[in-house]
Design a protein around this motif. Sequence first.
Motif, PDB file in Angstrom:
ATOM      1  N   UNK C  34      33.760  33.968 -14.557  1.00  0.00           N
ATOM      2  CA  UNK C  34      35.071  33.757 -15.306  1.00  0.00           C
ATOM      3  C   UNK C  34      35.296  32.194 -15.830  1.00  0.00           C
ATOM      4  N   UNK C  35      34.497  31.361 -15.209  1.00  0.00           N
ATOM      5  CA  UNK C  35      34.826  29.846 -15.549  1.00  0.00           C
ATOM      6  C   UNK C  35      34.021  29.486 -16.885  1.00  0.00           C
ATOM      7  N   UNK C  38      32.722  33.485 -19.631  1.00  0.00           N
ATOM      8  CA  UNK C  38      34.143  34.209 -20.020  1.00  0.00           C
ATOM      9  C   UNK C  38      34.597  33.139 -21.055  1.00  0.00           C
ATOM     10  N   UNK C  39      34.614  31.771 -20.700  1.00  0.00           N
ATOM     11  CA  UNK C  39      35.299  30.986 -21.911  1.00  0.00           C
ATOM     12  C   UNK C  39      34.245  30.943 -22.919  1.00  0.00           C
ATOM     13  N   UNK C  61      34.545  36.256 -10.537  1.00  0.00           N
ATOM     14  CA  UNK C  61      34.949  34.754 -10.267  1.00  0.00           C
ATOM     15  C   UNK C  61      33.562  33.944 -10.365  1.00  0.00           C
ATOM     16  N   UNK C  62      32.589  34.434  -9.906  1.00  0.00           N
ATOM     17  CA  UNK C  62      31.312  33.700  -9.958  1.00  0.00           C
ATOM     18  C   UNK C  62      30.019  34.652  -9.759  1.00  0.00           C
ATOM     19  N   UNK C  92      28.766  25.019 -11.751  1.00  0.00           N
ATOM     20  CA  UNK C  92      29.383  25.982 -11.102  1.00  0.00           C
ATOM     21  C   UNK C  92      30.651  25.507 -10.462  1.00  0.00           C
ATOM     22  N   UNK C  93      32.003  26.209 -10.473  1.00  0.00           N
ATOM     23  CA  UNK C  93      33.000  25.727 -10.079  1.00  0.00           C
ATOM     24  C   UNK C  93      33.078  25.928  -8.534  1.00  0.00           C
ATOM     25  N   UNK C 129      30.580  26.662 -21.263  1.00  0.00           N
ATOM     26  CA  UNK C 129      31.794  27.151 -21.758  1.00  0.00           C
ATOM     27  C   UNK C 129      31.760  26.774 -23.372  1.00  0.00           C
TER      28      UNK C 129
END
Lengths: 189, 957, 160, 386
Positions: C34-35, C38-39, C61-62, C92-93, C129
């Motif tokens: 997602x972070x 996806x961006x 989400x990851x 990684x978030x 990103x």
Amino acid sequence: MHLTDIREKLADRPDLTRHLAQVKEQMATCIQCGTCSGSCPNAGFMDMTPRRMWRAVLADRLDLVFSSQTFMLCASCYVCTLRCPRGLPLTDAMAALKQVAFALDLDRFKRSTRFYRAFMDNIRQYGRVRETELMARYFLAVKDPRVPMSYTGMGIKLMAKHKLHPHFPTLGPGRLGPLFERATQQQEQ
Amino acid sequence: MTDQIGRTLVIGGGISGIRASLDLAQSGFQVLLLEQSDRVGGLLSQLDTQFPTSTCGMCRMLPMMDRDHGDPQCLRRGLAHDNIEICVSTDLISLTGEPGNFTVSFIDQTDGGRQECPVLVVDDEKIVRDSMKEWLMEEGYPVQTAASAAKALELLETGDFKAMLTDIKMPGMDGVTLLTRAREIQPDLAVVMMTAYAAVDTAVEAMKQGALDYLVKPFDPDAVLLMVDRIYKDAVAKNARTDTVDAVILATGATFFHPDQGINAYGYGRIPGVVTNLEFERMLSHAGPGGMDLTHPVTGRPVTRIAWFQCVGSRDIQTGTPFCSSTCCMIAVKQSLLAKTMYPQVTEACVFYMDLRTWGKASDAYARQAETAGVRFVRARVHSLAPGSKETDGAIPVVWMDPSGERNQSLFDLVVLAPGQHPDAFLTGFVKDQELAADDWGFVRPEPFLPAHTSRPGIFACGSATGPKDIHDSVTGATAAALSAMQVMAGAGRHLVQNSEPAESPDQQAAGISLFPGALVIGGGIAGMTAALAIADQGFEVDLVEKTDQLGGNLVWLQNGIQGADDFLEQQMAAVQAHDRIRVHTRTCVAETTGRPGRWVTRLTPVADAGKITDAQILEQESGPSPEDRSARQSAGVPVRHGVVVLAVGGAEAGSDTDGLDQKSGIYTQQQFQLLLDGNDIDSGSPLQVALFQCHGSREPGREYCSRVCCPRSLDQALRLKTLNPDTRVVIFYRDMMTPGLTEADYTEARKKGVVFVPYEPGNAPNLAADDTGCQVTWTDPILGRAMEMDADYVVLAKGIRSSLSKDLARMFGADVDGSGFFDQADIKWRPVEAMDPRVLACGICLEPGSLALTLASARAAAAKAVSLLGRQTFFPGQDTARVRSAFCSLCQICIDACPFNARFIDPETRTLKVDPLACQGCGICAAACPSGAAVVAGRSLAPMMKTIHAALNTPL
Amino acid sequence: MTQTVMEPSQATPSKIPSLTGEAFEPVLIAFVCNWCTYTAADLAGTSRLSYPDNVRLVRVMCTGMVDPQYVIKAFLEGADAVLVSGCHPGDCHYINGNYKARRRILLLKQILPRFGIDAKRLRLTWIGASDGIEFAQTMTRFVKDIKEIGPCQARQQPVI
Amino acid sequence: MIASIQTKNQSITRTLQDFFADLLKTGAVDAVLVPSRISESLYVKPCLITSADQMDPTVPLGPGFFVNAGPMVSRLTRTKAGATIGVWLRPCEVRAFVELTKLRQGGREEVVILSMDCPMALSRKDYEDWAAQGDEGLGDVDTWIHTVYQKPVTQVDAWPVARACQVCESPYPVNADVSVMLYGADLDKEIPVRADTEKGEKLLAALDLTDGGQEPEPRNALLANLTADRTAAFQALDEEMRVRTGSIDALNRFFSACVNCHNCRSVCPACYCKECVFNTDAVAYAPTQYLSWADKWGQVPMPNDTVFFHLTRLAHIGCTCVGCGQCTLACPSQIPVADLFISVTRNVRNAFDYVPGRDDAEPLPLSVFQESEFTDIVGMGNKEVT
């Protein structure tokens, strides 16, 4: 030129010591970035780059300062002053060192001193440079026969290109007298 | 009515603005975020990676709790949070009022904004008309020009202008008559006279006849924009939106210096291949102009040789910016490292610098990493550039003089300039309008010992608006500013948006946890005291533990070294002792702690003997009580229940005191010499010879970080020595003078006073020959290339700072100590004062080496985080918090090992696995690790995912 | 670097791409973080970059959340290929999700080829990103590679 | 420290039974876990014995291997028992138990592990025929023991050894406290015993077995070519399995007899879950789901998820399968599940350079990671790992 000789010569010249102190104070905020040496057109010919000269001045190493040719080769083109990130009056400082060397009449710069003096007198007298008389006056002042001999090659070439006018002074006295008086007055303050 | 929800105005949506807004929103306050440009993010949106790591991570700024209130997305796609109202492309019109009652009016530029403010430029010179038109159009104002007064009057008849800029001396009708005639046509027209230097008095005369103001040629773009800006704001004030807020945080950052201003010695804009570091950042990025390749902006050929020039528009009196912009050196280190590693075609990466300023905690190691990757660092400043010629095939010849006087020349395809930063037009206007105290270069001057406060109460500032800063300092400062805003709102009796939201379902109620309401602050130095006071002022109980028998820590010996620190220290100590919500435990240490994070029960025990603490004891304290000793203390402990812990145990001068320094030969450490100076035990009668030795033991294998405070401290000591006796000879031996930001002024001041600076390379540091008569320092001066020596009366070794945080103490609360012995932050840039668990905070010099200002900022930041946690009654699991189906769980703990946020634990009584809703981030890693499907995250476990996969593969397009 | 512009007509008609008759149109599934990725996909869209629409994105989400079971189920449900794409190491978030994903993909790359599922059908990529172009290129290249290999067996016959 | 137990011209079974009885009598251990016959039947199960006189039915060495004792020891050590238990385990059982301790399903503190050169095992059917031809219904254990330990064999008389044992990578004791060395020993005279840990030495000392013995001279040579045979046998198994399950179609055929009874899971020492995810509601598909599958392929065999179950199990125990062969023994449809699992899992864990059970401290491969590793499997490059 040994440090002690310099100190002796300066002992009885408080004006020159003050002059040198002023140069040192002006150069205090130099951050040794090397921009002046990089931008100096004559840096290649100098035995000590301007940056090293300022370092010596700050370290009170007058022996190094007055045994190097640096300030004599400075052509006062002002590029270093323009580029210095600290806005220091570099060219004026070089000129100041030159004046101190002349005033002390150090024999290391004997020839340059006499040439500059001859040059200045020539302009003071005629308001413009008269090459033949200038060189004649310079050769007389140097009192060293080998010096004129070394210029003969260049002299002949110049004559071939009609650059040297053999005639003797006919023009009247120059009009730059008052300018020189004014300059010497300012120097005293 | 006073009890509405606390609301703060944040001006500027860059890194600091986002951080301050999120801190306030996460604590339950509302935020109004105004941003002049068309998107939130500021510099952030142009950076793929940020030093001191080659990685990104800005999304780690997003709140860890109540994630349902915001959008979980990369910040470069935008910021969204229920409590933050974001207005982009918005101009601030006016701000008036006092804390608790500020009135702000602002307007959207796109509708009713700058389009509503057409400008007429009247000048006979075409060059003036065109340049003014270009500047104003770029800012969004519609512009018309007129070559003569007659043409101007004609236009005034038909058009409706809000402002007119007119020259005075023009053929035909002059400016002053045009002024009177124009005001007859349009009385409310604002007219600004443009005059050459000589004609100022006529301009003043014109003002008497209604001209608003005058500008002096040659025009500075900023001045023109500021003038038109003022006119525009008055013109559109009526249809601007107004709102009331309790506090204001200024986070407008700074702008980059345009290298083509001034003498432009590097031919920026003229020589192809000379770019700024921001432009190069975009070229490096895959989303940049060159796409996946690193190509020359003009010729399109692959770039193989790149040079970085530092200090372009910084540390340069010629451009009026004699300060250091703090971040350019590290930007160059990062970009050169990335260029060498991301693009193998880059064979030559060379950084030209004067002092490589790597003062951050991890910065020096990062710079060494660049060196090993093959980046060359040359200590030289290139004086100017000439364009490449055919022979050099377009490459730019770079000539420089290295310290030894050798002339070097090399060809580079690309030259990246590091432009400095200076205040932007908005900041200058705002500072003037709000009469904020500013420093000599236009940055907001923070109040002494209150890092985020400006001279106006209720208005706070953070980020580069208060001086150029890197991300780490900006983020810390922004959180500190958020605390100050919280204090104002608490003072005005405001309350939070959602203080006690009821749980939606019984099992959510059961899974919720509430923190013990108190905070435990360990370490009674200035950092601990500041944090304790800030937390207690917000109404929470604080236990402050100090192992020695008096508060104050390092500031006690340093108070006379910093102006005004002595009164400040006294004031803070008095406030702590007097505060009814702070319990001070001196000569006490932490024995051990039990319970889950957020519900700690920590046992405090008096430190063993009643006498003065022996050094050995302190060392033993630092390494933690030995096991058998700990049990002995078990019995006498006082249990403290607390929900948050702040580690502020501080640090000490590095290099143990007993490494053979014999002070009789004049060798002191920096701290010892400071005590001599403060106790004026230095006889300044006859001039002395003092040598200050920087980086003694720092930035070397074993201690690979810069302690950031020794250079400014040495400069302060050098200046003190020079004021005592101007003839004292002070020589500072340094590797890189670390005086970032506005502290560069002290460096210049020291040089002015005649302090001699001698750079040395790690290989050949000066050596000290000490005997009982004194100490002889010998070194080779790198510039003169000669051996020099000096009989020093005093030699001061700058040993740097080491942390006093012991591994045991950190591990007790689930945190850890990093490679250099300091607190292991969750993220050095984006979460600088927290451990991975948001309830474990740290500040002061056990977190990172830093000045008193940074210590106070990190202390207030830690307090802000603590207050936003303690302010909530209970934390309920969000939609995406993990759940455990205990029937299937065989307690193999694979999920506990897999969780990056150690949010999972085994409840000892029930022998079942539980999830801590505050720490769990809903990532689903535990669900993937668990083979039996006992770990479940809504939407991210086997059943929902299989449905998604089936749908994805079988739905027709 | 010219963008790969594909005519809209090249996109497949709106039915499940079949195997028989006209050119084989693979069906691929991509688990994208997602972070970062996806961006990047979002950026590829806003940059008007085209890439084949055979890939169906599943936002996770990851990448650390991608259980090996999901990949196995995807192949058994008839996916011709599976892509797992997340943040570059260090971005990684959730700090280390991508490192864990890398080990799980290595595990799968040992198991799946034993049963005729070519290792090239399972890819792990780091897409940041700002890697919009890289995302579009990855998708295009992935579809091209899978078209060469041909359909996955599990698409033609049900797996017991 | 190596000692030796004198057989005193008794059978090896009797000598070992006396050895275990002495362990209990001397109080060196409070209990012993040894396989023994159930009510004179031919089947053996691990029994927890605390009284010395219950030793007669025990069968310390024999081809009967129906329960991997690893999970049994983990049940005995899930929490502190306050008693020391001597467990008599085959090498694969030791390694299975060690893997379970890594999953916190048990602990080694209160256990003394005695392991032996493995006597190997027969398939269930062969075992029944072998047992029948012996006099008291339990086959000729002594001949089995004497044939197995003299030279590397893959069959005794007419009975082939179980395929899992033929390819076993460690037929000798690994990671045990006491190792009983039988290969190449003169079993009629003595049984050499080696203590690998202090615990082991303490145990032997309790039986005043002093440091007098030495490793049987031919053992090393014998082990060397035993391992060589086993490796060759594994290559053959690997090749065979690549053919038999090389495609989805082949996989379907391989598991066509499977009825999703999950028996292989319940006997597998590596599958430690309380309840398998395939027995939970996670796979309780809605009827429409089945219809959707049927539409996709035209038909869908029921119950489905057979291959999904086996592939998932492969992924779950990819690194922890110790190759004990119980799954094949337990499969009611006689599917050679172990052949598939042993060949696949050994390749999987070679990629992680991990051997299950060899070292207590070696972390499970999927629970740890390095910042930069296995970079060649990332990206679109074609340096694929086949």
